[in-house]
Design an enzyme around this catalytic site. Structure first.
Site, mmCIF file in Angstrom:
data_model
loop_
_atom_site.group_PDB
_atom_site.id
_atom_site.type_symbol
_atom_site.label_atom_id
_atom_site.label_comp_id
_atom_site.label_asym_id
_atom_site.label_seq_id
_atom_site.Cartn_x
_atom_site.Cartn_y
_atom_site.Cartn_z
ATOM 1 N N ARG A 144 -5.373 -0.314 8.792
ATOM 2 C CA ARG A 144 -4.431 -1.034 7.940
ATOM 3 C C ARG A 144 -5.127 -1.758 6.778
ATOM 4 O O ARG A 144 -4.575 -2.705 6.224
ATOM 5 C CB ARG A 144 -3.657 -2.057 8.773
ATOM 6 C CG ARG A 144 -2.890 -1.431 9.931
ATOM 7 C CD ARG A 144 -2.248 -2.488 10.801
ATOM 8 N NE ARG A 144 -1.488 -1.887 11.906
ATOM 9 C CZ ARG A 144 -0.826 -2.584 12.835
ATOM 10 N NH1 ARG A 144 -0.831 -3.911 12.772
ATOM 11 N NH2 ARG A 144 -0.168 -1.969 13.788
ATOM 12 N N CYS A 163 -1.845 2.698 -12.954
ATOM 13 C CA CYS A 163 -2.141 4.129 -12.802
ATOM 14 C C CYS A 163 -2.867 4.352 -11.477
ATOM 15 O O CYS A 163 -2.373 5.036 -10.595
ATOM 16 C CB CYS A 163 -2.969 4.632 -13.981
ATOM 17 S SG CYS A 163 -2.088 4.569 -15.554
#
Length: 288
Positions: A144, A163
């Site tokens: 995680r 981006c």
């Protein structure tokens, strides 16, 4: 020859020879003269770089390693969204009169959230990079360990949507040395291949090396996933010339071994030795 060169050439040839174009479609980006900036693209490009073998700087032309690392540290270390904290001019087109690019990149890295509670139940708040450092040191085999800069609540206040928007870190073990190995996946929604591909690859390769060093790990694999890898129409002849060039062996990467705190790194703590490369391409037109 450089593995990064081979990856770059193969990707560009795939885009040019098998990509799909946007001609005839409405597109957002424009050239400086107002003309629509069309592209040819490939969807779902995945490139893998084993950082234990070599550093992925292309040799077809020089990648300005200190400038790209300065930008990476601007985001990940300074957690800044103001170009006045940045040495290069790559973000000038998206900054307002105060120098801000809005609630993007470094702003998102620096936002604190409830990470865990300590032994007495007190809440512990961390920002995203501090959480990564904590988890790599205290729970390295967690699945995680993720940084995400694509915050839908703040998109309307970003001057450009991120981006390269997420990193997923994953730790394995080197069966020979017994040491832990830090790997990462970089997710990118969109990439201007000529202007930004190797710039981003080198940035995140350095980030992975830095995090591995301060967490007493070896640098492993960087996997770069690009949803929309594109070459702009005015870049195609530049790319064709670039990928036809002579290739050289990969440079040797040096990271200052005396730095053990991520926040102490500067661009002066990295170096590419024996870096041979072809001539630079100057005045690349950038679509905005």
């Amino acid at each position: 020859m450089s593995y990064a060169d081979r990856v770059f050439v193969d990707m560009c040839e795939e885009i040019i020879n098998r990509g799909t174009g946007s001609q005839g479609m409405e597109v957002r980006p424009r050239w400086e003269d107002g003309t629509p900036a069309h592209t040819i693209k490939r969807f779902g490009v995945v490139n893998r770089y084993d950082l234990s073998r070599e550093f992925p700087a292309i040799t077809l032309r020089r990648t300005a390693i200190k400038s790209c690392v300065n930008e990476m540290l601007w985001i990940w270390q300074k957690k800044s969204n103001n170009i006045r904290d940045l040495k290069s001019s790559v973000w000038d087109e998206w900054a307002d009169e105060e120098g801000s690019i809005g609630k993007a990149y470094g702003y998102q890295i620096g936002k604190k959230y409830l990470h865990h509670t300590d032994a007495d139940g007190s809440p512990v708040y961390m920002d995203q990079i501090d959480a990564v450092l904590y988890d790599l040191r205290h729970n390295p085999f967690s699945r995680r360990i993720i940084v995400n800069m694509y915050n839908f609540d703040d998109l309307h206040e970003m001057h450009l949507y991120p981006c390269a928007y997420s990193m997923t870190f994953n730790v394995t073990k080197n069966p020979k040395s017994g040491r832990m190995v830090l790997n990462a996946i970089l997710n990118q929604r969109s990439q201007d291949v000529l202007a930004a591909n190797n710039w981003n690859v080198c940035q995140y390769a350095v980030l992975l090396h830095m995090l591995a060093q301060v967490c007493h790990m070896e640098a492993g694999e960087l996997v770069h996933v690009i949803a929309d890898a594109h070459i702009y129409d005015r870049h195609i002849p530049l790319v064709q010339e670039l990928i036809s060039r002579e290739q050289f062996p990969a440079p040797k990467f040096w990271l200052n071994p005396e730095i053990h705190d991520f926040y102490q790194f500067t661009e002066e703590d990295i170096r590419l030795d024996d870096y041979q490369y072809g001539p630079q391409i100057k005045n690349i037109p950038i679509a905005v």
